[in-house]
Design an enzyme around this catalytic site. Structure first.
Site, PDB file in Angstrom:
ATOM      1  N   ASP A  20      42.662 133.756  33.230  1.00 57.21           N
ATOM      2  CA  ASP A  20      42.384 134.188  34.597  1.00 57.21           C
ATOM      3  C   ASP A  20      41.030 133.707  35.109  1.00 57.21           C
ATOM      4  O   ASP A  20      40.748 133.805  36.306  1.00 57.21           O
ATOM      5  CB  ASP A  20      42.423 135.720  34.678  1.00 57.21           C
ATOM      6  CG  ASP A  20      43.770 136.241  35.170  1.00 57.21           C
ATOM      7  OD1 ASP A  20      44.447 135.509  35.927  1.00 57.21           O
ATOM      8  OD2 ASP A  20      44.137 137.371  34.819  1.00 57.21           O
ATOM      9  N   GLN A  51      46.962 142.084  32.425  1.00 55.48           N
ATOM     10  CA  GLN A  51      47.366 142.436  33.785  1.00 55.48           C
ATOM     11  C   GLN A  51      46.556 143.629  34.292  1.00 55.48           C
ATOM     12  O   GLN A  51      46.476 144.663  33.623  1.00 55.48           O
ATOM     13  CB  GLN A  51      48.864 142.760  33.824  1.00 55.48           C
ATOM     14  CG  GLN A  51      49.399 143.076  35.199  1.00 55.48           C
ATOM     15  CD  GLN A  51      49.323 141.894  36.141  1.00 55.48           C
ATOM     16  OE1 GLN A  51      49.654 140.771  35.796  1.00 55.48           O
ATOM     17  NE2 GLN A  51      48.867 142.145  37.355  1.00 55.48           N
ATOM     18  N   LYS A 103      55.580 135.827  35.750  1.00 58.76           N
ATOM     19  CA  LYS A 103      54.766 134.943  34.912  1.00 58.76           C
ATOM     20  C   LYS A 103      55.528 134.526  33.658  1.00 58.76           C
ATOM     21  O   LYS A 103      55.490 133.350  33.255  1.00 58.76           O
ATOM     22  CB  LYS A 103      53.459 135.661  34.531  1.00 58.76           C
ATOM     23  CG  LYS A 103      52.514 135.840  35.707  1.00 58.76           C
ATOM     24  CD  LYS A 103      51.415 136.843  35.414  1.00 58.76           C
ATOM     25  CE  LYS A 103      50.549 137.065  36.651  1.00 58.76           C
ATOM     26  NZ  LYS A 103      49.578 138.157  36.507  1.00 58.76           N
TER      27      LYS A 103
END
Length: 302
Positions: free
Chosen positions: A122, A99, A55
């Site tokens: 997200d 994460q 990422k």
């Protein structure tokens, strides 16, 4: 019957990244704003470290700012929430990604809920889930379902309307938002799961089958309607069949069987996986555009 068309997620993701890079450059030129994503990693989980590195590299490649916070595994929940609060207040940060999984002593839902919805890259916040479920504007869509939808649109175009779609899996991360996206495309949607009666029969009725159940090669070739479009979200590591001591990646669909029946199918790897990070970049750009009052990329609007 000819073998299925292979849906090349890697190639589509490369094109999407190029369009995101153009959007980043345009936002810098028009508003003087560089999209920024904060990535928070707690602990030393090897798979999470690989994901985070990919990422961060993608952000650099597209000209975005990356704010990296790699924290020790014994970080307290209070300290993590305080970090989220600082990122929420930082105008240079347009998206925040924590994460997962987090260490067991930290309440994951409490952490995700602490992120302000407009920076929830997200798309997991309950406000974004509610906006998506009600078809309201401004929803940030979870990356994997959004990527799956973009591949379906590219494969079927306007032919999505009226199709029977089955989503195998009911998670908040993939299954439920995927079902909402397909409903918005005027599909007739069924959500199936481990308790569904006659699961093979339900799958055989579907013109579109999205497998997101996390069980390697669970969906067999004879579960698939001839000519159906199959989106395989599963990423499962299993022992290699011919090389002892090694592993290989497989999806939730028995690919070698399904490719002989389906009309089109995503491979694993190289299908949905590359789309997830590309859509994270897209969501970050969209969040920066909203913050700056600039037009949001159409692909981010689902």
């Amino acid at each position: 019957m000819a073998e299925a068309r292979i849906i090349d997620g890697k190639a589509f993701a490369a094109g999407l990244r190029a369009r995101v890079a153009e959007g980043v450059a345009a936002l810098k030129a028009s508003h003087g704003v560089t999209p920024g994503l904060a990535v928070v990693l707690v602990g030393e989980d090897p798979a999470s470290q690989v994901y985070v590195r990919s990422k961060e590299k993608a952000l650099a490649d597209l000209g975005m700012n990356s704010f990296d916070h790699h924290m020790p595994a014994d970080l307290g929940e209070v300290e993590l929430l305080a970090l989220i609060d600082r990122l929420n207040a930082d105008p240079a940060v347009h998206g925040i990604l924590v994460q997962l999984p987090l260490p067991k002593h930290i309440d994951t839902q409490k952490v995700l809920a602490r992120i302000v919805p407009e920076k929830d890259a997200d798309g997991f916040h309950v406000v974004n889930a509610g906006l998506l479920a009600t078809g309201s504007p401004g929803a940030i869509v979870p990356c994997t379902p959004l990527g799956s939808l973009l591949l379906l649109r590219d494969t079927l175009g306007a032919d999505l309307k009226g199709k029977r779609a089955l989503v195998l899996g009911r998670s908040n991360i993939v299954g439920k938002p995927m079902a909402q996206l397909l409903l918005q495309q005027d599909c007739t949607v069924t959500v199936a799961h481990s308790r569904t009666q006659d699961l093979p029969g339900e799958c055989r009725r579907a013109d579109i089958l999205v497998a997101a159940v996390g069980r390697p090669e669970m969906v067999r070739g004879d579960w698939i309607k001839p000519g159906a479009v199959v989106i395989d979200v599963g990423i499962n590591r299993v022992p290699h069949p011919t090389e002892p001591g090694k592993t290989k990646l497989v999806g939730d669909v028995a690919y070698d069987e399904a490719v002989k029946v389906a009309g089109a199918i995503t491979p694993v790897p190289g299908g949905v996986g590359p789309m997830t990070i590309a859509c994270l970049m897209l969501n970050t750009l969209a969040a920066a555009c909203r913050a700056a009052g600039a037009p949001v990329p159409a692909e981010a609007l689902a």
